[in-house]
Design a protein around this motif. Structure first.
Motif, PDB file in Angstrom:
ATOM      1  N   LYS A 105       0.852  -1.201   0.000  1.00 36.93           N
ATOM      2  CA  LYS A 105       0.000   0.000   0.000  1.00 36.93           C
ATOM      3  C   LYS A 105       0.879   1.240   0.000  1.00 36.93           C
ATOM      4  CE  LYS A 105      -4.225  -1.028  -0.132  1.00 36.93           C
ATOM      5  NZ  LYS A 105      -5.536  -1.447   0.175  1.00 36.93           N
ATOM      6  N   ASP A 173     -10.520  -0.472   3.199  1.00 39.60           N
ATOM      7  CA  ASP A 173     -11.320  -1.623   2.748  1.00 39.60           C
ATOM      8  C   ASP A 173     -12.810  -1.281   2.762  1.00 39.60           C
ATOM      9  OD1 ASP A 173      -9.276  -3.819   2.483  1.00 39.60           O
ATOM     10  OD2 ASP A 173      -8.872  -3.067   4.475  1.00 39.60           O
ATOM     11  N   ASN A 298     -11.188 -11.404  -3.204  1.00 43.07           N
ATOM     12  CA  ASN A 298      -9.795 -11.601  -3.627  1.00 43.07           C
ATOM     13  C   ASN A 298      -9.201 -12.810  -2.916  1.00 43.07           C
ATOM     14  OD1 ASN A 298      -9.421  -9.403  -5.355  1.00 43.07           O
ATOM     15  ND2 ASN A 298      -9.034  -8.005  -3.663  1.00 43.07           N
ATOM     16  N   ASN A 330      -9.559  -0.829  -4.629  1.00 45.38           N
ATOM     17  CA  ASN A 330      -9.530   0.473  -3.955  1.00 45.38           C
ATOM     18  C   ASN A 330      -8.291   1.313  -4.286  1.00 45.38           C
ATOM     19  OD1 ASN A 330      -7.827  -1.091  -2.322  1.00 45.38           O
ATOM     20  ND2 ASN A 330      -9.480  -1.475  -0.845  1.00 45.38           N
TER      21      ASN A 330
HETATM   22  C1  PYR Z   1      -7.890  -4.637  -2.164  1.00 48.62           C
HETATM   23  C2  PYR Z   1      -7.911  -4.762  -0.699  1.00 48.62           C
HETATM   24  O1  PYR Z   1      -7.656  -3.819   0.017  1.00 48.62           O
HETATM   25  C3  PYR Z   1      -8.267  -6.035  -0.128  1.00 48.62           C
HETATM   26  O2  PYR Z   1      -8.578  -6.978  -0.863  1.00 48.62           O
HETATM   27  O3  PYR Z   1      -8.233  -6.102   1.104  1.00 48.62           O
END
Ligand code: PYR
Ligand code: NDP
Ligand code: MG
Length: 769
Positions: A105, A173, A298, A330
């Motif tokens: 990040k 998030d 994800n 994001n």
């Molecule tokens: C993209 C992201 O911040 C997540 O998958 O937690």
């Protein structure tokens, strides 16, 4: 999603895993480092940076805490903070294992918006204690990005921190995801022809991301009663006791339905922020016409796009993955919302700021694609539609669009401590970050926009980069393009690239296959060249197939005010036609090419990179003067250095002697010009070193115009510097010496370079009035 069972996929996954581990390990462990912004090379620097000098800014901050923004990095520093309880979709892997994500990040913040990050991994699960720890970090940071903290704890932690801290606290998030999902759903509904006020949404997942998305969607107009939430225990209904919390309870429905399979019937939108494979084909089949299927878990989505397509051909699909269209992530939001918030001294992030970001992202996808994005995603259809609902992460316009919108919204909602007084200047500043060429080109753009002569011909009018540049040139009111090429091909390609230009309205075409000016053009060309070996048949053929010749003739006949060519081929190829038809400016004996390089701490102009193989002293003097005059037009004071392997007479080789002769000529021909030589490259760029070596030098400070002894030196130096500095930092080549505004690009020209050279061409045309 690729089938997990196939060996191919297993191989690919193993390869990616290996590459990822190597990426993180080499050349040094991790992805980030701390860099100093100040020099630290001697005792004096030490005394300033540390004791005793450092006491001075400390005392100023004691007097006025706001002075911390002046004397420390706090105003550009964000803490990416986690306790590792919900890392991506990996679950509660703990703060140490979450560190690579937090470093990642940090890299994204730096890359996309220039914000510095300390990643802070805290070994604490108790929300109260977590709040205490994070709140105590306020003196360090300008903002806090909470990351991968599990629901419902994350809601409590963020709420408490927002109450206590006077800097923006943003759980990425939740809100970062919600903003991007909001933009994608607005655009998805637009493509599907549906209204947010009547759409019915079914969510899978009731965690941090899902509940924040739903909250924002309600604010964007989606009725709460049209939202059906499901999680691991099934439908969230009124009276449910299992796995409930107050944020989830807000979306409870009065219903007898209990499963995702039941509530999905007739839904317009599926929003998955839960776990891979939750949504089944038969459920998709029972959704409303043109359904939006956002499977965002994800790394594995709730359903693979292939499986959706197997049962529906009308579905609009988004995932969280890079390998499918419509990646909802994001990263499209957090770098820019923080950029806007930090720059205006926002004390928090309000709903207005979030909604401003939603609309900025949604609008960007509806505008046509940028060159950088087209290059990064070559071969993909990137015009607004079912496969392109939201911008791509590498879109350089995200910054310029989102950050000012957020800063403005912060001002409007009364949370900006340091409001941005001049929004246009702020946009210019951001533009400089995005395009290193922004500031240098400013005077040229201003000169171009102020004048009246605006018709510019492009020899290679079918070329993609030219078409993309033409769109910007029209949008920014720099020029009216005349595109040389086949009208149908141009129109087809404009459509393919998602550009909006319309023939006749925005641009003109010279049809290379059939144009009413053809006879006049070849006859004129023949008269110009009949004693230079060009016969009537040759003139006819040349005017049919030599695009730069057609362009030169347009310029000669006054049909356009400027010409740009050279996105393919050599300079000499184009220059021969320009020379035949346009010729040199009165009194000028030599053409030459100058290139500008925008390096991190300086701008350099290099001559002659492309025309004269081994210029004489006379030619070099003329080239230097023309280059210096051009630099003045950039609003800069030219400081010329005549470069050599020789330093102020320490060699008598012919090339050194030539540069000394050039200096003598320049002293006579251009007494106004600050110039010296011959000298080494390092002495040219370092004014202090030059003064130490040559106290009577007639050049003060760092040189910005580097005059090279021959084309090898010029071309090699230019290309080395350009490439070593990471590309996209060049302006030019600027053609010096032509009788009318015309420039010859190089095949490596980017869209930005074409736009810049267009502005220069228009500025030339206006100056020539
Ligand atoms: C993209 C992201 O911040 C997540 O998958 O937690
Ligand atoms: N694409 C993007 O930009 C982003 C994607 N995400 C992804 O979204 C997912 C959720 O993240 P986040 O909200 O932070 O995590 P949370 O842990 O806060 O929430 C996960 C939610 O999903 C539910 N869930 C888990 N498994 C299932 C299942 N099999 N069926 C139905 N519901 C299930 C959980 O239910 P329960 O609480 O009952 O266990 C919980 O409500 C992750 O995969 C994450 O990677 C998150 C942020 C951004
Ligand atoms: Mg996250």
């Amino acid at each position: 999603m690729p089938n997990d069972q196939t060996p191919d996929t297993a191989d690919k996954r193993a390869l990616l895993r290996k590459a990822a581990l190597e990426y993180h390990e080499f050349p040094q462990p991790g992805k980030i480092t701390v860099g100093a912004t100040k020099q630290m090379i001697n005792q004096h620097d030490l005394a300033l940076a540390y004791s005793p000098g450092v006491a001075a800014p400390c005392e100023e901050i004691v007097k006025d805490p706001n002075a911390a923004f002046k004397y420390t990095a706090r105003g550009n520093l964000v803490g990416v903070v986690t306790n590792g309880t919900a890392v991506l979709g990996l679950g509660d892997i703990g703060p140490l294992a979450g560190k690579p994500v937090m470093e990642g990040k940090g890299v994204l913040f730096k890359k996309f918006s220039g914000i510095d990050v300390f990643d802070i991994e805290i070994n604490e699960k108790d929300p109260e204690k977590l709040v205490e720890i994070i709140a105590s970090l306020e003196p360090t940071f300008g903002g806090i990005n909470l990351e991968d903290i599990k629901a419902p704890d994350c809601f409590y932690v963020e709420r408490k921190l927002r109450e206590r801290m006077k800097i923006p606290v943003f759980h990425d998030d939740q809100h970062g995801t919600a903003i991007v999902v909001g933009a994608a759903i607005i655009n998805g509904l637009k493509v599907a022809g549906k209204d947010i006020k009547t759409a019915r949404l079914v969510a899978s997942g009731a965690g941090a991301a899902a509940l924040a998305c739903l909250g924002l969607l309600v604010k964007l107009g989606l009725p709460r009663e049209n939202i059906w939430v499901t999680d691991i225990a099934g439908v969230v209904y009124e009276g449910r006791a299992e796995l409930m919390d107050e944020d989830k309870a807000f979306f409870a429905q009065k219903t007898e339905l209990r499963s995702l399979s039941q509530v999905i019937e007739g839904a317009d939108i599926f929003l998955g922020l839960s776990a891979g494979g939750v949504l089944k084909k038969d459920m998709v089949a029972r959704m409303a016409p043109r359904p939006l299927i956002f499977a965002l878990a994800n790394p594995n989505p709730e359903i693979a796009p292939e499986d959706v397509k197997a049962v529906r051909d009308d579905a609009i699909i988004a995932t969280g993955r890079t390998d499918y269209p419509n990646q909802v992530n994001n990263v499209l939001c957090f770098p820019y919302i923080f950029r806007g918030a930090l720059d205006c001294g926002a004390t928090t992030i309000t709903t207005q700021m979030e909604i401003a970001a939603v609309h900025a992202i949604a609008e960007l996808a509806q505008a046509e694609q940028s060159e950088v994005v087209a290059k990064a995603y070559a071969g993909e259809a990137l015009a607004f539609g079912p496969e392109y609902l939201i911008p791509k992460p590498f879109d350089p316009r995200l910054m310029m669009k989102i950050a000012p919108a957020v800063a403005q919204a912060a001002l409007d909602s009364g949370v900006a401590l340091r409001p941005i007084a001049d929004m246009d200047a702020y946009r210019d500043h951001l533009q400089t970050f995005v395009y290193a060429s922004g500031t240098t080109m400013k005077p040229i753009f201003t000169a171009a926009k102020m004048g009246t002569k605006k018709r510019v011909a492009y020899s290679e009018g079918e070329e993609e980069r030219v078409l993309r540049a033409a769109q910007i040139v029209v949008d920014e009111h720099i020029a009216r393009p005349t595109l040389i090429g086949r009208p149908t091909v141009i129109a087809e390609r404009l459509e393919k690239f998602g550009l909006r230009l319309k023939e006749g309205q925005d641009y003109d075409v010279v049809n290379v296959e059939d144009d009413h000016r053809y006879r006049d053009f070849w006859q004129t060309y023949h008269r110009m060249t009949e004693r230079k070996g060009v016969t009537v048949p040759i003139a006819k053929i040349e005017l049919r197939r030599r695009l730069t010749l057609i362009g030169s003739m347009l310029l000669h006949k006054g049909e356009v005010d400027g010409l740009i060519c050279g996105t393919w081929g050599h300079t000499a190829h184009h220059l021969q036609y320009i020379d035949q038809v346009i010729g040199r400016r009165a009194g000028v004996h030599t053409y030459a090419c100058m290139n500008a390089l925008l390096l991190p701490n300086r701008q350099l102009f290099v001559v002659d990179t492309h025309v004269n193989y081994d210029p004489t002293a006379e030619q070099l003097a003329e080239i230097t003067i023309m280059g210096a005059e051009e630099i003045l037009r950039f609003g800069l004071k030219p400081k010329a250095a005549l470069l050599s392997h020789s330093n102020f007479g320490n060699s008598n080789q012919p090339s050194a002697v030539k540069m000394r002769q050039t200096l003598e000529l320049l002293r006579v021909q251009a007494p106004w010009l600050e110039v010296d030589g011959e000298m080494h490259g390092d002495i040219a760029l370092d004014g202090k070193a030059r003064m130490a070596l040559m106290p009577h030098s007639t050049l003060a400070g760092d040189a910005n115009l580097l005059v090279m002894p021959n084309i090898d030196a010029a071309n090699i130096a230019y290309n080395l510097l350009k490439t070593a500095a990471g590309g996209n930092i060049a302006i030019g080549p600027v053609l010096l010496g032509a009788g009318q505004p015309v420039h010859i690009l190089t095949p490596s020209a980017t869209v930005r370079r074409i736009v810049n050279i267009t502005a220069l061409t228009v500025a030339d045309a206006n100056a020539a009035r």
